[in-house]
Write an enzyme that holds these catalytic residues in place. Structure first.
Site, PDB file in Angstrom:
ATOM      1  N   CYS A 108       0.854  -1.075   0.120  1.00  0.00           N
ATOM      2  CA  CYS A 108      -0.051   0.105  -0.043  1.00  0.00           C
ATOM      3  C   CYS A 108       0.765   1.398  -0.045  1.00  0.00           C
ATOM      4  O   CYS A 108       0.653   2.471  -0.784  1.00  0.00           O
ATOM      5  CB  CYS A 108      -0.861   0.162   1.272  1.00  0.00           C
ATOM      6  SG  CYS A 108      -0.170  -0.160   2.896  1.00  0.00           S
ATOM      7  N   ASN A 149      -4.756   3.049   3.516  1.00  0.00           N
ATOM      8  CA  ASN A 149      -3.804   1.806   3.176  1.00  0.00           C
ATOM      9  C   ASN A 149      -4.671   0.577   3.019  1.00  0.00           C
ATOM     10  O   ASN A 149      -4.363  -0.560   2.595  1.00  0.00           O
ATOM     11  CB  ASN A 149      -3.012   1.748   4.205  1.00  0.00           C
ATOM     12  CG  ASN A 149      -3.463   1.989   5.581  1.00  0.00           C
ATOM     13  OD1 ASN A 149      -3.828   3.094   6.381  1.00  0.00           O
ATOM     14  ND2 ASN A 149      -3.491   0.607   6.248  1.00  0.00           N
TER      15      ASN A 149
END
Length: 329
Positions: A149, A313
């Site tokens: 991420c 994320n």
């Protein structure tokens, strides 16, 4: 229709399913997780402390998860080689276990009859692709990684700045929300002693390979970029702080303009841009890989600048996983 199976029904696996269900070109036919029964899978999919309840109908029928009338087979198999991917006609497996992230282990899905695998973690051996950065280099590989991420947040911004002004060297810090591997109270964590400390009550310095991984997806930045992380007690949404020594002189306004232009062009779905006085919770559920915070960055001199970019994320990353699946399909 591209037939998709999800291996590992954790934070990313469940969000990937939510997103994949909205994509017309994809049909999710199976979920595998050795630690989750079918009724528990339904419960975990329906209720989410961070992103809220699933808006549709979630039930079970025998060993199937039924979402808005769509049946998804649920398996509890520890070894992916034993899964019936061939019988189910699975085109692509999304492996979000964090376990089968190298070529040799992910190969088990192909042995089980799947055609391709997308790994939702950085990999040492599988080629890594970041949508908006290097997915055009995809050349039919059967096993690929969607990187991390943080790499998905950092790489597009680094690419824009490097393309426009050149990067001599850069250091990244990600101020990162807690994740499932952390501890609710102090506990054993042999590989990372600090990581074993109470997640909800500490700022925890940690290592991350995200910045170095940018060199894998953007070879021109190989060796020019490294970074570290602070884990902080927020549930989701993280922020990258990138301090850059530029090759060419630039004003901060020129940097802002370059990112803004990219965010309105072909990187529209990947890069966001804001000049508002935002905080982390403003980005919960944001589908961009990275959102440039124009009013948070600072400049010291014409070649020395700090830029700031937010990312959900969990959710933003899961969107890119599904984008990559569509791309390799």
């Amino acid at each position: 229709m591209v037939k998709v199976a999800i291996n590992g029904f954790g934070r990313i696996g469940r969000l990937v399913l939510r997103i994949a269900l909205q994509r017309k070109a994809l049909e999710v036919v199976a979920v595998n997780d050795p630690f989750i029964s079918v009724d528990y899978a339904a419960y975990m999919f329906k209720y989410d402390s961070t992103h809220g309840r699933y808006k549709g109908e979630v039930t079970t029928s025998g060993n199937d998860l039924v979402i808005d009338g769509h049946k998804i087979a649920v398996f509890q198999e520890k070894d992916p080689a034993n899964l019936p991917w061939g019988k189910l006609g699975v085109d692509i497996v999304i492996d979000s276990t964090g376990v089968f992230k190298e070529l040799d282990s992910a190969q088990k899905h192909l042995d089980a009859g799947a055609k391709k695998v997308v790994i939702t973690a950085p990999s040492k051996t599988a080629p890594m692709f970041v949508v908006g950065v290097n997915e055009d280099k995809y050349n039919g590989e059967t096993i690929v990684s969607n990187a991390s991420c943080t790499t998905n947040c950092l790489a597009p911004i680094a690419k824009i700045i490097n393309d426009e002004f050149g990067i001599d060297e850069a250091l990244m810090t990600t101020v990162h929300s807690i994740t499932a591997t952390q501890k609710t109270v102090d506990g054993p964590s042999h590989k990372d002693w600090r990581g074993g400390r109470t997640a909800s009550g500490n700022i925890i310095p940690s290592s991350t390979g995200a910045a170095k991984a940018v060199g894998k997806v953007l070879p021109e930045l190989q060796g020019k970029l490294t970074g570290m992380a602070f884990r902080v007690p927020t549930v989701d949404v993280s922020v990258v702080d990138l301090t850059v020594k530029l090759a060419k002189e630039a004003t901060y306004d020129e940097i802002k303009a370059a990112v803004k232009k990219a965010s309105q062009g072909k990187l529209k779905n990947v890069v966001g841009y804001t000049e508002d006085s935002v905080v982390s919770s403003d980005f919960l559920g944001d589908t961009h890989s990275t959102i440039f915070d124009a009013s948070a960055g600072i400049q010291l001199s014409p070649k020395f600048v700090k830029v700031v970019a937010w990312y959900d994320n969990e959710y933003g990353y899961s969107e890119r996983v599904v984008d990559l699946v569509e791309h390799v399909a």
